[in-house]
Design a protein around this motif. Sequence first.
Motif, short mmCIF file in Angstrom:
data_model
loop_
_atom_site.label_atom_id
_atom_site.label_comp_id
_atom_site.label_asym_id
_atom_site.label_seq_id
_atom_site.Cartn_x
_atom_site.Cartn_y
_atom_site.Cartn_z
N VAL A 189 0.84 -1.20 0.00
CA VAL A 189 0.00 0.00 0.00
C VAL A 189 0.88 1.24 0.00
CG1 VAL A 189 -1.72 1.27 1.30
CG2 VAL A 189 -1.76 -1.20 1.29
N GLY A 190 0.51 2.19 -0.81
CA GLY A 190 1.27 3.45 -0.86
C GLY A 190 2.22 3.50 -2.05
N SER A 191 2.38 2.39 -2.77
CA SER A 191 3.33 2.37 -3.88
C SER A 191 2.86 3.22 -5.05
CB SER A 191 3.60 0.94 -4.36
OG SER A 191 4.08 0.18 -3.28
N GLY A 192 1.54 3.28 -5.25
CA GLY A 192 0.99 4.12 -6.33
C GLY A 192 1.38 5.57 -6.08
N ASP A 193 1.25 6.00 -4.83
CA ASP A 193 1.64 7.38 -4.48
C ASP A 193 3.14 7.57 -4.73
OD1 ASP A 193 -0.94 7.77 -3.67
OD2 ASP A 193 -0.52 7.37 -1.54
N VAL A 223 5.07 5.97 -6.91
CA VAL A 223 5.33 6.05 -8.36
C VAL A 223 4.96 7.44 -8.87
CG1 VAL A 223 4.53 5.20 -10.61
CG2 VAL A 223 5.16 3.57 -8.81
N GLU A 224 3.82 7.95 -8.40
CA GLU A 224 3.36 9.27 -8.83
C GLU A 224 4.40 10.34 -8.46
OE1 GLU A 224 -0.96 10.15 -8.58
OE2 GLU A 224 -0.29 11.76 -7.26
N GLN A 225 4.91 10.27 -7.24
CA GLN A 225 5.89 11.26 -6.78
C GLN A 225 7.17 11.17 -7.61
OE1 GLN A 225 5.13 13.69 -4.57
NE2 GLN A 225 7.08 14.51 -5.35
N ILE A 226 7.62 9.94 -7.89
CA ILE A 226 8.86 9.78 -8.67
C ILE A 226 8.69 10.42 -10.06
CG2 ILE A 226 10.40 8.09 -9.79
CD1 ILE A 226 9.90 6.24 -7.39
N LEU A 237 -6.45 3.92 -5.02
CA LEU A 237 -5.17 3.22 -5.22
C LEU A 237 -4.86 2.25 -4.07
CD1 LEU A 237 -2.86 6.08 -6.50
CD2 LEU A 237 -3.18 3.90 -7.63
N ASN A 238 -4.98 2.71 -2.83
CA ASN A 238 -4.62 1.87 -1.70
C ASN A 238 -5.48 0.60 -1.63
OD1 ASN A 238 -2.79 3.78 -1.05
ND2 ASN A 238 -3.63 4.31 0.95
N SER A 239 -6.78 0.74 -1.88
CA SER A 239 -7.66 -0.43 -1.81
C SER A 239 -7.28 -1.44 -2.88
CB SER A 239 -9.12 -0.01 -1.98
OG SER A 239 -9.48 0.91 -0.99
N ALA A 240 -6.97 -0.95 -4.08
CA ALA A 240 -6.59 -1.87 -5.17
C ALA A 240 -5.33 -2.64 -4.78
CB ALA A 240 -6.36 -1.10 -6.46
N GLU A 241 -4.37 -1.93 -4.18
CA GLU A 241 -3.13 -2.60 -3.78
C GLU A 241 -3.40 -3.65 -2.71
OE1 GLU A 241 -0.26 1.17 -4.99
OE2 GLU A 241 -0.84 0.94 -2.91
N LEU A 242 -4.33 -3.35 -1.81
CA LEU A 242 -4.65 -4.32 -0.75
C LEU A 242 -5.43 -5.52 -1.28
CD1 LEU A 242 -5.65 -2.61 2.62
CD2 LEU A 242 -3.70 -4.09 2.13
#
Length: 431
Positions: free
Chosen positions: A124-128, A130-133, A197-202
Amino acid sequence: MKVAVVGTGYVGLVTGLVLADLGNEVTCVDKDTKKVESIRAGIAPIFEPGIEEMLKRTLKNGNFNITDSIADAVKKSEIVFIAVGTPPATDGTPDLTAVRAVAKDIGKAIDKPTIVINKSTVPVGSGDMVEQIIKDQGVASDLFDVVSNPEFLREGSAISDTLNPDRIVIGTRRPEAAEKLKELYAPLQSEFIVTDLNSAELIKYGGNSFLALKISFINAMSRVCELCNANIGDVARGIGADQRIGPQFLYAGLGWGGSCFPKDVQGMVATAQGLDYDFGLLKEVIKINEDQTNHFLDRIEHRIGGFEGKTVGLLGLAFKPNTDDIRDAKALVIIDRILKAGGRVQAYDPVASHLVEDHFPAAIYVNSAYDVSKGADVVILVTEWNEFRQIDLARLAGTAKEAILFDGRRVYAPEKARAAGWEYHTIGIAS
Ligand code: UDX
Protein backbone atom coordinates in the motif's frame (compact mmCIF):
# COMPACT_ATOMS: atom_id res chain seq x y z
CA MET A 1 -4.62 1.32 -28.26
CA LYS A 2 -0.89 1.88 -28.02
CA VAL A 3 0.45 0.11 -24.97
CA ALA A 4 3.89 -0.30 -23.38
CA VAL A 5 4.66 -3.04 -20.84
CA VAL A 6 7.87 -2.75 -18.85
CA GLY A 7 9.12 -6.12 -17.59
CA THR A 8 8.76 -9.45 -19.42
CA GLY A 9 8.34 -11.88 -16.54
CA TYR A 10 5.18 -13.97 -16.23
CA VAL A 11 2.91 -10.99 -15.65
CA GLY A 12 4.49 -8.55 -18.11
CA LEU A 13 4.95 -10.89 -21.04
CA VAL A 14 1.56 -12.54 -20.73
CA THR A 15 -0.21 -9.18 -20.32
CA GLY A 16 1.64 -7.77 -23.32
CA LEU A 17 0.89 -10.76 -25.52
CA VAL A 18 -2.77 -10.98 -24.60
CA LEU A 19 -3.27 -7.24 -25.23
CA ALA A 20 -1.46 -7.58 -28.57
CA ASP A 21 -3.61 -10.57 -29.48
CA LEU A 22 -6.71 -8.48 -28.71
CA GLY A 23 -5.58 -6.03 -31.40
CA ASN A 24 -3.59 -3.41 -29.50
CA GLU A 25 -0.17 -2.17 -30.55
CA VAL A 26 2.04 -3.42 -27.75
CA THR A 27 5.70 -2.72 -27.04
CA CYS A 28 7.24 -4.81 -24.27
CA VAL A 29 10.46 -3.63 -22.62
CA ASP A 30 13.18 -5.52 -20.84
CA LYS A 31 16.64 -4.34 -19.89
CA ASP A 32 18.01 -7.86 -20.43
CA THR A 33 19.12 -7.60 -24.08
CA LYS A 34 19.56 -11.36 -24.48
CA LYS A 35 15.97 -11.89 -23.38
CA VAL A 36 14.84 -9.16 -25.78
CA GLU A 37 16.63 -10.86 -28.69
CA SER A 38 15.23 -14.26 -27.84
CA ILE A 39 11.64 -12.98 -27.49
CA ARG A 40 12.06 -11.08 -30.76
CA ALA A 41 13.07 -14.38 -32.37
CA GLY A 42 9.83 -15.94 -31.14
CA ILE A 43 11.27 -17.90 -28.21
CA ALA A 44 9.36 -17.44 -24.96
CA PRO A 45 11.61 -17.28 -21.86
CA ILE A 46 9.05 -19.10 -19.71
CA PHE A 47 7.24 -22.42 -19.99
CA GLU A 48 3.55 -21.61 -20.25
CA PRO A 49 0.86 -23.37 -22.28
CA GLY A 50 0.00 -21.42 -25.46
CA ILE A 51 2.59 -18.69 -25.02
CA GLU A 52 4.88 -19.52 -27.97
CA GLU A 53 2.00 -19.68 -30.42
CA MET A 54 0.68 -16.31 -29.21
CA LEU A 55 4.16 -14.79 -29.41
CA LYS A 56 4.76 -16.02 -32.96
CA ARG A 57 1.29 -14.92 -34.06
CA THR A 58 1.55 -11.37 -32.66
CA LEU A 59 5.13 -10.90 -33.86
CA LYS A 60 4.01 -11.91 -37.34
CA ASN A 61 0.97 -9.62 -37.47
CA GLY A 62 3.07 -6.76 -36.07
CA ASN A 63 0.95 -6.10 -32.96
CA PHE A 64 3.78 -7.15 -30.64
CA ASN A 65 7.19 -5.52 -30.46
CA ILE A 66 10.00 -5.69 -27.95
CA THR A 67 12.80 -3.28 -27.07
CA ASP A 68 15.30 -2.59 -24.30
CA SER A 69 14.47 1.14 -24.29
CA ILE A 70 11.81 2.36 -21.86
CA ALA A 71 11.98 5.82 -23.46
CA ASP A 72 11.15 4.49 -26.97
CA ALA A 73 8.24 2.43 -25.68
CA VAL A 74 6.80 5.23 -23.50
CA LYS A 75 7.04 7.83 -26.26
CA LYS A 76 4.89 5.79 -28.62
CA SER A 77 2.30 4.66 -26.04
CA GLU A 78 -0.71 6.16 -24.26
CA ILE A 79 -0.81 3.44 -21.58
CA VAL A 80 2.33 2.17 -19.81
CA PHE A 81 2.28 -0.89 -17.56
CA ILE A 82 4.91 -1.42 -14.88
CA ALA A 83 5.27 -5.19 -14.52
CA VAL A 84 8.72 -5.66 -13.02
CA GLY A 85 9.62 -8.00 -10.17
CA THR A 86 9.19 -7.14 -6.49
CA PRO A 87 11.11 -9.96 -4.78
CA PRO A 88 11.06 -10.12 -0.97
CA ALA A 89 13.97 -8.42 0.81
CA THR A 90 15.49 -10.21 3.82
CA ASP A 91 12.95 -8.65 6.22
CA GLY A 92 9.99 -9.88 4.15
CA THR A 93 9.11 -6.48 2.69
CA PRO A 94 9.01 -6.37 -1.12
CA ASP A 95 12.09 -4.88 -2.75
CA LEU A 96 10.81 -1.99 -4.86
CA THR A 97 14.17 -1.06 -6.42
CA ALA A 98 13.07 -2.10 -9.92
CA VAL A 99 9.70 -0.33 -9.66
CA ARG A 100 11.42 2.90 -8.57
CA ALA A 101 14.00 2.75 -11.35
CA VAL A 102 11.36 2.09 -14.01
CA ALA A 103 9.08 4.87 -12.68
CA LYS A 104 12.02 7.27 -12.97
CA ASP A 105 12.74 6.27 -16.59
CA ILE A 106 9.04 6.52 -17.46
CA GLY A 107 8.91 10.00 -15.89
CA LYS A 108 11.89 11.10 -17.94
CA ALA A 109 10.19 9.97 -21.17
CA ILE A 110 6.61 11.23 -20.70
CA ASP A 111 5.88 14.04 -23.18
CA LYS A 112 2.10 13.68 -23.70
CA PRO A 113 -0.92 12.47 -21.64
CA THR A 114 -0.04 9.01 -20.32
CA ILE A 115 -1.62 6.51 -17.97
CA VAL A 116 0.96 4.65 -15.88
CA ILE A 117 -0.39 1.39 -14.54
CA ASN A 118 1.19 -0.56 -11.74
CA LYS A 119 0.72 -4.28 -12.30
CA SER A 120 3.59 -5.42 -10.10
CA THR A 121 2.47 -6.64 -6.67
CA VAL A 122 3.36 -3.79 -4.34
CA PRO A 123 2.59 -2.64 -0.81
CA VAL A 124 0.00 0.00 0.00
CA GLY A 125 1.27 3.45 -0.86
CA SER A 126 3.33 2.37 -3.88
CA GLY A 127 0.99 4.12 -6.33
CA ASP A 128 1.64 7.38 -4.48
CA MET A 129 5.37 6.63 -4.57
CA VAL A 130 5.33 6.05 -8.36
CA GLU A 131 3.36 9.27 -8.83
CA GLN A 132 5.89 11.26 -6.78
CA ILE A 133 8.86 9.78 -8.67
CA ILE A 134 7.30 10.75 -12.01
CA LYS A 135 6.54 14.27 -10.72
CA ASP A 136 10.15 14.54 -9.53
CA GLN A 137 11.24 14.14 -13.17
CA GLY A 138 9.46 17.42 -13.92
CA VAL A 139 6.24 15.93 -15.39
CA ALA A 140 3.17 18.12 -14.72
CA SER A 141 0.58 16.31 -12.63
CA ASP A 142 -2.18 16.86 -15.20
CA LEU A 143 -0.12 15.08 -17.88
CA PHE A 144 -0.30 11.62 -16.31
CA ASP A 145 -2.34 9.31 -14.08
CA VAL A 146 -1.10 6.47 -11.92
CA VAL A 147 -3.43 3.46 -11.74
CA SER A 148 -3.17 0.25 -9.74
CA ASN A 149 -4.36 -2.75 -11.75
CA PRO A 150 -3.24 -5.92 -9.97
CA GLU A 151 -2.83 -9.19 -11.85
CA PHE A 152 -4.38 -12.45 -10.65
CA LEU A 153 -3.06 -14.92 -13.24
CA ARG A 154 -1.76 -18.32 -12.16
CA GLU A 155 1.33 -19.90 -13.62
CA GLY A 156 0.48 -22.85 -15.83
CA SER A 157 -2.79 -21.23 -16.92
CA ALA A 158 -1.55 -17.66 -17.28
CA ILE A 159 -2.97 -16.97 -20.73
CA SER A 160 -6.42 -18.38 -20.10
CA ASP A 161 -6.55 -16.65 -16.68
CA THR A 162 -5.67 -13.33 -18.32
CA LEU A 163 -8.30 -13.85 -21.00
CA ASN A 164 -10.96 -14.91 -18.48
CA PRO A 165 -10.47 -12.91 -15.27
CA ASP A 166 -12.99 -13.17 -12.40
CA ARG A 167 -12.70 -9.38 -12.05
CA ILE A 168 -10.57 -6.47 -13.17
CA VAL A 169 -9.48 -4.19 -10.33
CA ILE A 170 -8.77 -0.56 -11.19
CA GLY A 171 -7.45 1.69 -8.44
CA THR A 172 -7.26 5.35 -9.44
CA ARG A 173 -7.91 8.91 -8.37
CA ARG A 174 -9.50 9.99 -11.66
CA PRO A 175 -12.61 8.43 -13.25
CA GLU A 176 -11.26 9.29 -16.74
CA ALA A 177 -8.30 6.96 -16.23
CA ALA A 178 -10.66 4.15 -15.14
CA GLU A 179 -12.76 4.71 -18.28
CA LYS A 180 -9.68 4.37 -20.49
CA LEU A 181 -8.74 1.08 -18.85
CA LYS A 182 -12.31 -0.21 -19.11
CA GLU A 183 -12.07 0.47 -22.84
CA LEU A 184 -8.77 -1.45 -23.07
CA TYR A 185 -10.19 -4.44 -21.22
CA ALA A 186 -13.69 -4.33 -22.75
CA PRO A 187 -13.13 -7.43 -24.96
CA LEU A 188 -12.59 -9.56 -21.84
CA GLN A 189 -16.18 -8.91 -20.69
CA SER A 190 -15.29 -9.06 -17.03
CA GLU A 191 -16.62 -7.32 -13.92
CA PHE A 192 -14.78 -4.07 -13.08
CA ILE A 193 -14.03 -3.07 -9.52
CA VAL A 194 -13.06 0.60 -9.52
CA THR A 195 -11.60 1.91 -6.30
CA ASP A 196 -8.87 4.09 -4.82
CA LEU A 197 -5.17 3.22 -5.22
CA ASN A 198 -4.62 1.87 -1.70
CA SER A 199 -7.66 -0.43 -1.81
CA ALA A 200 -6.59 -1.87 -5.17
CA GLU A 201 -3.13 -2.60 -3.78
CA LEU A 202 -4.65 -4.32 -0.75
CA ILE A 203 -6.99 -6.44 -2.88
CA LYS A 204 -4.00 -8.22 -4.43
CA TYR A 205 -2.21 -8.88 -1.13
CA GLY A 206 -5.45 -9.73 0.64
CA GLY A 207 -6.62 -12.13 -2.07
CA ASN A 208 -3.41 -14.13 -2.18
CA SER A 209 -3.13 -14.14 1.62
CA PHE A 210 -6.66 -15.48 1.91
CA LEU A 211 -5.99 -18.25 -0.61
CA ALA A 212 -2.81 -19.22 1.26
CA LEU A 213 -4.83 -19.18 4.48
CA LYS A 214 -7.37 -21.54 2.95
CA ILE A 215 -4.62 -24.00 2.00
CA SER A 216 -2.91 -23.74 5.40
CA PHE A 217 -6.27 -24.27 7.08
CA ILE A 218 -6.93 -27.50 5.21
CA ASN A 219 -3.33 -28.62 5.78
CA ALA A 220 -3.77 -28.05 9.53
CA MET A 221 -6.98 -30.08 9.29
CA SER A 222 -4.98 -32.82 7.54
CA ARG A 223 -2.80 -33.09 10.65
CA VAL A 224 -5.89 -33.56 12.81
CA CYS A 225 -7.20 -36.19 10.36
CA GLU A 226 -3.96 -38.14 10.64
CA LEU A 227 -4.31 -38.13 14.42
CA CYS A 228 -7.93 -39.30 14.57
CA ASN A 229 -8.15 -41.66 11.60
CA ALA A 230 -10.29 -39.38 9.48
CA ASN A 231 -9.81 -38.76 5.74
CA ILE A 232 -8.88 -35.20 4.69
CA GLY A 233 -10.24 -35.74 1.17
CA ASP A 234 -13.74 -36.40 2.49
CA VAL A 235 -13.44 -33.66 5.11
CA ALA A 236 -12.40 -31.09 2.48
CA ARG A 237 -15.19 -32.18 0.16
CA GLY A 238 -17.72 -31.82 2.95
CA ILE A 239 -16.45 -28.42 4.04
CA GLY A 240 -16.07 -27.10 0.50
CA ALA A 241 -19.61 -28.12 -0.47
CA ASP A 242 -20.84 -25.22 1.64
CA GLN A 243 -21.26 -22.53 -1.02
CA ARG A 244 -20.07 -19.88 1.43
CA ILE A 245 -16.70 -21.68 1.56
CA GLY A 246 -16.37 -23.31 -1.86
CA PRO A 247 -14.22 -26.30 -2.86
CA GLN A 248 -11.30 -24.42 -4.42
CA PHE A 249 -7.93 -24.13 -2.68
CA LEU A 250 -8.97 -26.73 -0.10
CA TYR A 251 -6.61 -29.32 -1.50
CA ALA A 252 -4.33 -30.61 1.25
CA GLY A 253 -0.76 -31.35 0.20
CA LEU A 254 2.84 -30.45 0.94
CA GLY A 255 1.89 -26.76 1.21
CA TRP A 256 2.01 -23.70 -1.01
CA GLY A 257 5.04 -22.36 -2.84
CA GLY A 258 5.72 -20.41 -6.03
CA SER A 259 6.51 -16.85 -6.86
CA CYS A 260 3.42 -15.21 -5.35
CA PHE A 261 2.00 -16.73 -2.18
CA PRO A 262 5.22 -16.78 -0.09
CA LYS A 263 6.09 -13.23 -1.17
CA ASP A 264 2.58 -11.80 -0.87
CA VAL A 265 1.70 -13.32 2.51
CA GLN A 266 4.99 -12.03 3.89
CA GLY A 267 4.35 -8.70 2.20
CA MET A 268 0.89 -8.50 3.82
CA VAL A 269 2.40 -9.24 7.25
CA ALA A 270 5.12 -6.60 6.70
CA THR A 271 2.63 -4.03 5.37
CA ALA A 272 0.41 -4.52 8.45
CA GLN A 273 3.48 -4.34 10.69
CA GLY A 274 4.47 -1.06 9.07
CA LEU A 275 1.02 0.28 9.97
CA ASP A 276 1.40 -1.00 13.55
CA TYR A 277 -0.93 -3.98 13.17
CA ASP A 278 0.39 -7.40 14.14
CA PHE A 279 -1.21 -9.79 11.61
CA GLY A 280 -0.63 -12.86 13.82
CA LEU A 281 -3.13 -14.94 11.84
CA LEU A 282 -0.99 -14.74 8.71
CA LYS A 283 2.20 -15.48 10.63
CA GLU A 284 0.55 -18.75 11.68
CA VAL A 285 -0.48 -19.40 8.05
CA ILE A 286 3.23 -19.22 7.10
CA LYS A 287 4.26 -21.44 10.01
CA ILE A 288 1.68 -24.13 9.18
CA ASN A 289 2.98 -24.11 5.61
CA GLU A 290 6.56 -24.72 6.70
CA ASP A 291 5.53 -27.36 9.25
CA GLN A 292 3.52 -29.25 6.64
CA THR A 293 6.53 -30.30 4.56
CA ASN A 294 8.71 -30.98 7.59
CA HIS A 295 6.03 -33.12 9.22
CA PHE A 296 5.72 -35.20 6.03
CA LEU A 297 9.50 -35.67 5.96
CA ASP A 298 9.42 -36.65 9.67
CA ARG A 299 6.88 -39.36 8.83
CA ILE A 300 9.07 -40.64 5.99
CA GLU A 301 12.21 -40.65 8.14
CA HIS A 302 10.35 -42.45 10.88
CA ARG A 303 9.15 -45.12 8.43
CA ILE A 304 12.50 -45.81 6.74
CA GLY A 305 14.71 -45.26 9.79
CA GLY A 306 16.35 -42.00 8.68
CA PHE A 307 17.65 -40.83 5.29
CA GLU A 308 21.32 -41.68 5.83
CA GLY A 309 22.53 -44.06 3.15
CA LYS A 310 19.03 -44.31 1.64
CA THR A 311 18.02 -43.62 -1.95
CA VAL A 312 14.98 -41.38 -2.20
CA GLY A 313 13.12 -41.09 -5.52
CA LEU A 314 11.30 -37.81 -6.21
CA LEU A 315 8.45 -37.52 -8.68
CA GLY A 316 8.19 -33.85 -9.65
CA LEU A 317 10.23 -30.77 -8.71
CA ALA A 318 8.39 -27.67 -9.97
CA PHE A 319 6.34 -25.80 -7.35
CA LYS A 320 3.20 -27.00 -9.13
CA PRO A 321 2.35 -28.80 -12.41
CA ASN A 322 2.51 -27.15 -15.85
CA THR A 323 5.32 -24.79 -14.96
CA ASP A 324 9.10 -24.96 -14.74
CA ASP A 325 9.07 -22.45 -11.88
CA ILE A 326 10.93 -23.72 -8.83
CA ARG A 327 10.69 -20.57 -6.68
CA ASP A 328 9.85 -21.70 -3.15
CA ALA A 329 9.17 -25.18 -4.52
CA LYS A 330 8.73 -27.81 -1.81
CA ALA A 331 11.19 -30.00 -3.69
CA LEU A 332 14.03 -27.66 -2.64
CA VAL A 333 13.27 -28.11 1.08
CA ILE A 334 12.92 -31.86 0.60
CA ILE A 335 16.17 -32.34 -1.34
CA ASP A 336 18.08 -30.14 1.10
CA ARG A 337 16.95 -32.15 4.08
CA ILE A 338 17.63 -35.54 2.48
CA LEU A 339 21.13 -34.58 1.26
CA LYS A 340 22.05 -32.98 4.59
CA ALA A 341 20.97 -36.19 6.36
CA GLY A 342 23.32 -38.23 4.13
CA GLY A 343 20.69 -39.60 1.73
CA ARG A 344 20.80 -39.92 -2.06
CA VAL A 345 18.21 -38.19 -4.25
CA GLN A 346 17.13 -39.39 -7.68
CA ALA A 347 14.58 -37.05 -9.17
CA TYR A 348 12.51 -36.53 -12.29
CA ASP A 349 10.48 -33.56 -13.48
CA PRO A 350 9.12 -33.13 -17.03
CA VAL A 351 10.58 -29.59 -17.34
CA ALA A 352 12.23 -28.26 -14.17
CA SER A 353 15.14 -30.66 -13.46
CA HIS A 354 17.87 -28.47 -14.96
CA LEU A 355 16.87 -25.55 -12.75
CA VAL A 356 16.96 -27.62 -9.56
CA GLU A 357 20.31 -29.09 -10.64
CA ASP A 358 21.83 -25.60 -10.37
CA HIS A 359 20.90 -25.59 -6.66
CA PHE A 360 21.63 -29.22 -5.90
CA PRO A 361 24.25 -30.67 -8.28
CA ALA A 362 24.73 -33.60 -5.88
CA ALA A 363 21.29 -35.03 -6.62
CA ILE A 364 20.77 -37.34 -9.61
CA TYR A 365 18.32 -36.19 -12.29
CA VAL A 366 16.86 -39.06 -14.29
CA ASN A 367 15.14 -38.91 -17.66
CA SER A 368 11.91 -40.69 -16.93
CA ALA A 369 9.47 -41.14 -14.08
CA TYR A 370 10.13 -44.89 -14.10
CA ASP A 371 13.83 -44.35 -13.40
CA VAL A 372 12.97 -42.58 -10.13
CA SER A 373 12.10 -45.80 -8.31
CA LYS A 374 15.09 -47.86 -9.53
CA GLY A 375 16.80 -49.14 -6.39
CA ALA A 376 14.93 -46.59 -4.24
CA ASP A 377 14.21 -47.11 -0.55
CA VAL A 378 11.27 -44.75 -0.77
CA VAL A 379 9.53 -42.69 -3.47
CA ILE A 380 7.95 -39.30 -2.76
CA LEU A 381 5.42 -37.68 -5.09
CA VAL A 382 6.20 -33.96 -4.83
CA THR A 383 4.44 -32.32 -7.82
CA GLU A 384 1.18 -33.66 -9.23
CA TRP A 385 2.00 -33.58 -12.97
CA ASN A 386 -0.67 -35.37 -15.07
CA GLU A 387 2.09 -37.69 -16.31
CA PHE A 388 2.30 -39.12 -12.77
CA ARG A 389 -1.45 -39.51 -12.41
CA GLN A 390 -1.46 -41.91 -15.35
CA ILE A 391 1.72 -43.75 -14.45
CA ASP A 392 1.85 -47.58 -14.36
CA LEU A 393 2.22 -47.94 -10.57
CA ALA A 394 3.02 -51.66 -10.77
CA ARG A 395 5.90 -51.00 -13.19
CA LEU A 396 7.13 -48.22 -10.91
CA ALA A 397 7.00 -50.52 -7.88
CA GLY A 398 8.76 -53.31 -9.79
CA THR A 399 12.21 -51.71 -9.79
CA ALA A 400 12.14 -50.20 -6.27
CA LYS A 401 14.33 -51.68 -3.56
CA GLU A 402 11.54 -51.00 -1.08
CA ALA A 403 8.16 -50.23 -2.64
CA ILE A 404 7.22 -47.50 -0.17
CA LEU A 405 5.35 -44.54 -1.64
CA PHE A 406 4.71 -41.24 0.15
CA ASP A 407 2.23 -39.26 -1.91
CA GLY A 408 2.63 -35.57 -1.04
CA ARG A 409 -0.27 -34.44 -3.23
CA ARG A 410 -2.89 -37.12 -2.58
CA VAL A 411 -2.88 -38.16 -6.23
CA TYR A 412 -3.40 -41.92 -5.96
CA ALA A 413 -6.31 -43.92 -4.60
CA PRO A 414 -4.78 -45.82 -1.64
CA GLU A 415 -6.35 -49.15 -2.64
CA LYS A 416 -5.04 -48.87 -6.24
CA ALA A 417 -1.53 -48.03 -5.08
CA ARG A 418 -1.59 -50.96 -2.66
CA ALA A 419 -2.94 -53.32 -5.34
CA ALA A 420 0.02 -52.23 -7.53
CA GLY A 421 2.43 -53.40 -4.85
CA TRP A 422 3.12 -50.21 -2.91
CA GLU A 423 3.06 -49.60 0.78
CA TYR A 424 1.13 -46.35 0.42
CA HIS A 425 1.20 -43.29 2.67
CA THR A 426 -0.30 -39.88 2.04
CA ILE A 427 -1.27 -36.58 3.64
CA GLY A 428 -4.31 -36.40 5.88
CA ILE A 429 -4.77 -40.14 6.33
CA ALA A 430 -3.04 -41.99 9.17
CA SER A 431 -0.27 -44.33 7.96
C1 UDX B 1 -1.18 -17.62 -7.31
C2 UDX B 1 -2.62 -17.07 -7.37
O1 UDX B 1 -3.54 -18.15 -7.55
C3 UDX B 1 -2.76 -16.06 -8.48
O2 UDX B 1 -4.06 -15.48 -8.45
C4 UDX B 1 -1.70 -14.96 -8.30
O3 UDX B 1 -1.76 -14.02 -9.35
C5 UDX B 1 -0.30 -15.55 -8.20
O4 UDX B 1 -0.29 -16.54 -7.15
P1 UDX B 1 0.29 -19.40 -8.65
O5 UDX B 1 1.36 -19.09 -7.67
O6 UDX B 1 0.63 -19.43 -10.10
O7 UDX B 1 -0.92 -18.33 -8.51
O8 UDX B 1 -0.30 -20.83 -8.29
P2 UDX B 1 -1.61 -21.47 -7.63
O9 UDX B 1 -2.22 -22.38 -8.60
O10 UDX B 1 -2.48 -20.47 -7.01
O11 UDX B 1 -0.93 -22.37 -6.49
C6 UDX B 1 -0.14 -21.80 -5.46
C7 UDX B 1 0.40 -22.86 -4.54
O12 UDX B 1 -0.62 -23.41 -3.72
C8 UDX B 1 1.04 -24.06 -5.23
O13 UDX B 1 2.22 -24.41 -4.52
C9 UDX B 1 0.00 -25.15 -5.13
O14 UDX B 1 0.58 -26.43 -5.13
C10 UDX B 1 -0.62 -24.82 -3.79
N1 UDX B 1 -2.02 -25.26 -3.64
C11 UDX B 1 -3.01 -24.68 -4.38
C12 UDX B 1 -2.34 -26.24 -2.69
O15 UDX B 1 -1.47 -26.79 -2.00
N2 UDX B 1 -3.66 -26.59 -2.52
C13 UDX B 1 -4.66 -26.00 -3.22
O16 UDX B 1 -5.84 -26.36 -2.99
C14 UDX B 1 -4.34 -25.03 -4.19
